[in-house]
Design an enzyme around this catalytic site. Sequence first.
Site, PDB file in Angstrom:
ATOM      1  N   SER A  36       0.834  -1.193   0.000  1.00 58.95           N
ATOM      2  CA  SER A  36       0.000   0.000   0.000  1.00 58.95           C
ATOM      3  C   SER A  36       0.874   1.250   0.000  1.00 58.95           C
ATOM      4  CB  SER A  36      -0.907   0.017   1.225  1.00 58.95           C
ATOM      5  OG  SER A  36      -1.490   1.291   1.405  1.00 58.95           O
ATOM      6  N   VAL A  44      10.366  -0.107  13.836  1.00 58.76           N
ATOM      7  CA  VAL A  44      11.173   0.007  15.047  1.00 58.76           C
ATOM      8  C   VAL A  44      11.989  -1.248  15.316  1.00 58.76           C
ATOM      9  CG1 VAL A  44       9.697   1.702  16.153  1.00 58.76           C
ATOM     10  CG2 VAL A  44       9.240  -0.724  16.496  1.00 58.76           C
ATOM     11  N   LYS A  75      26.848  -4.848  16.459  1.00 59.40           N
ATOM     12  CA  LYS A  75      26.317  -5.274  17.754  1.00 59.40           C
ATOM     13  C   LYS A  75      26.971  -6.596  18.142  1.00 59.40           C
ATOM     14  CE  LYS A  75      21.978  -6.885  19.838  1.00 59.40           C
ATOM     15  NZ  LYS A  75      20.520  -7.096  19.615  1.00 59.40           N
TER      16      LYS A  75
END
Length: 362
Positions: A36, A44, A75
């Site tokens: 869409s 997030v 990380k």
Amino acid sequence: MSINKIIIVGGGSAGWMSAATLINSFPSKNISLIESPNIPTVGVGESTLAHIRGWQSMIGLKDKDFMKDCDASYKLSIRFTDFYKKGESFHYPFGTPVVEGNKSLLNDWWFKKMLYPNTPLSNFADCTYPQMALVNKNKCFLNEDHKLKGFNFHKHTAFHFDATKFGTWLRDNICIPKGVKHIKEEINTIEQDDNGIKSLNNKYKADLFIDCTGFKALLLDKTLKEPFNNLNNLLPNDSAWATHIPYKNKEKELVCYTNCTAIDNGWVWKIPLWSRIGSGYVYSSKFVDDDMALKEFQKHLGTKELEFKKIKMRVGIHNRIWVKNVCAIGLSAGFIEPLESNGIRTFFLVHARQFFIVSQIL
């Protein structure tokens, strides 16, 4: 059944990662992605686990290809602050603990704890994971000479990145150039037959439809009515407030781990991307209302001068995530408490199982 035409419904990280996987593995197939133009992604899911390394290898994606464009940083671990005791934290590093030379494998540390009861819990990771030497100094290196035994850079690292930018990067640099058709259109009608989905908007037909429409689960839930098992009784956290925080001292704040801090009615994530920090407060609506949760979050951050976005999470999983000719990937399939980056991790675990099945059919 022969599968030659595949339609993915929904973009975001789940949609474009699915498209990248399929077009890389089955370049001769007709693959389209419909999304869409008016529905934004959750955006997030900014912290990953080391599982992403296997997926990277599968599609031939190198770190240098995407990191700069996706605001990414490395990380090595997840830190849990104030979970056990106020003022105390411990790490959950990637990889496997090194027990070479130990008398009783990991039990050696517990003997140490018995002999020296004041040993902090953080010492467990420091004693058993070599990369904690890097985490504690906020360093990272390739370790190509293997001087740091037990640390494999290409297996024991992951990323913080902007999930929206990552999806867009995959779209523009892998999916579309390799032949994925990108269609921006609202799905207004869904036609069904005995095999499942017959067509979308009376014109888009496929042998296989992949539902990547997030919590909405447009195909699996709204259309095929596959029952959803709500797990709120086991995982009560069902809401979050999220925001972006500018760096004040980037050299100090840009760390190589995700930090999770327990506060009054939940916990706060802090994810250092390259240009800013992503943060959010996960809580249960059963124990605190949205307004009070926002105040708790703002108090923790020490500011109200940020833009805050409320997120409602659907916690659980469908009875089946593959029904007839519909396969659900990502949030449309299920979601659990995001304490250890489980949003994107769930994509890899579910995707690996579904991808294996697809590969057998194709």
